[in-house]
Motif scaffolding. Structure first.
Motif, PDB file in Angstrom:
ATOM      1  N   UNK A  67      10.789  -2.988   0.836  1.00 56.38           N
ATOM      2  CA  UNK A  67      10.521  -3.951   1.919  1.00 56.38           C
ATOM      3  C   UNK A  67       9.192  -3.633   2.607  1.00 56.38           C
ATOM      4  N   UNK A  68       8.495  -4.674   3.013  1.00 60.21           N
ATOM      5  CA  UNK A  68       7.240  -4.499   3.739  1.00 60.21           C
ATOM      6  C   UNK A  68       7.511  -4.587   5.235  1.00 60.21           C
ATOM      7  N   UNK A  69       6.606  -4.023   6.025  1.00 68.81           N
ATOM      8  CA  UNK A  69       6.755  -4.066   7.484  1.00 68.81           C
ATOM      9  C   UNK A  69       6.383  -5.442   7.999  1.00 68.81           C
ATOM     10  N   UNK A  94       6.767 -11.860  14.162  1.00 72.47           N
ATOM     11  CA  UNK A  94       7.403 -12.483  13.003  1.00 72.47           C
ATOM     12  C   UNK A  94       8.924 -12.293  13.028  1.00 72.47           C
ATOM     13  N   UNK A  95       9.371 -11.182  13.551  1.00 73.26           N
ATOM     14  CA  UNK A  95      10.804 -10.897  13.607  1.00 73.26           C
ATOM     15  C   UNK A  95      11.479 -11.684  14.729  1.00 73.26           C
ATOM     16  N   UNK A  96      10.841 -11.751  15.892  1.00 74.18           N
ATOM     17  CA  UNK A  96      11.508 -12.285  17.078  1.00 74.18           C
ATOM     18  C   UNK A  96      11.119 -13.710  17.448  1.00 74.18           C
ATOM     19  N   UNK A 142       0.832  -1.202   0.000  1.00 75.27           N
ATOM     20  CA  UNK A 142       0.000   0.000   0.000  1.00 75.27           C
ATOM     21  C   UNK A 142       0.868   1.254   0.000  1.00 75.27           C
ATOM     22  N   UNK A 143       0.988   1.894  -1.145  1.00 73.77           N
ATOM     23  CA  UNK A 143       1.727   3.145  -1.243  1.00 73.77           C
ATOM     24  C   UNK A 143       3.236   3.010  -1.323  1.00 73.77           C
ATOM     25  N   UNK A 144       3.751   1.804  -1.384  1.00 71.19           N
ATOM     26  CA  UNK A 144       5.195   1.621  -1.457  1.00 71.19           C
ATOM     27  C   UNK A 144       5.623   1.337  -2.888  1.00 71.19           C
ATOM     28  N   UNK A 145       6.859   1.628  -3.166  1.00 71.83           N
ATOM     29  CA  UNK A 145       7.409   1.329  -4.485  1.00 71.83           C
ATOM     30  C   UNK A 145       7.512  -0.176  -4.672  1.00 71.83           C
TER      31      UNK A 145
END
Length: 68
Positions: free
Chosen positions: A10-12, A17-19, A3-6
């Motif tokens: 990278x997506x958030x 999910x990270x930890x 949404x609105x990114x090139x």
């Protein structure tokens, strides 16, 4: 889509999910260290498996870095 990114940006990712893998490895290491301190026999097997698993994960991650 992003949404609105090139395209290709990278997506958030959520904190979970990270930890999740570092937390799982920390828990396994804590179990392994306690098992090594508490007893013999099966406790030794548990400690070797959990502490050795961290080394295996590190090697797999290190070898997989170049493939992305």
């Amino acid at each position: 889509m992003n949404a609105g990114l090139k395209p290709g940006a990278p997506t958030r990712q959520s904190s979970w999910r990270i930890f999740r893998w570092p937390l799982a490895m920390a828990l396994a290491n804590a179990i392994g260290l306690v098992a090594a301190l508490v007893g013999d026999g099966w406790y030794d097997l548990i400690s070797w498996a959990t502490l050795g698993g961290t080394i295996v994960v590190m090697i797999v991650a290190w070898r997989g870095r170049g493939t992305r």
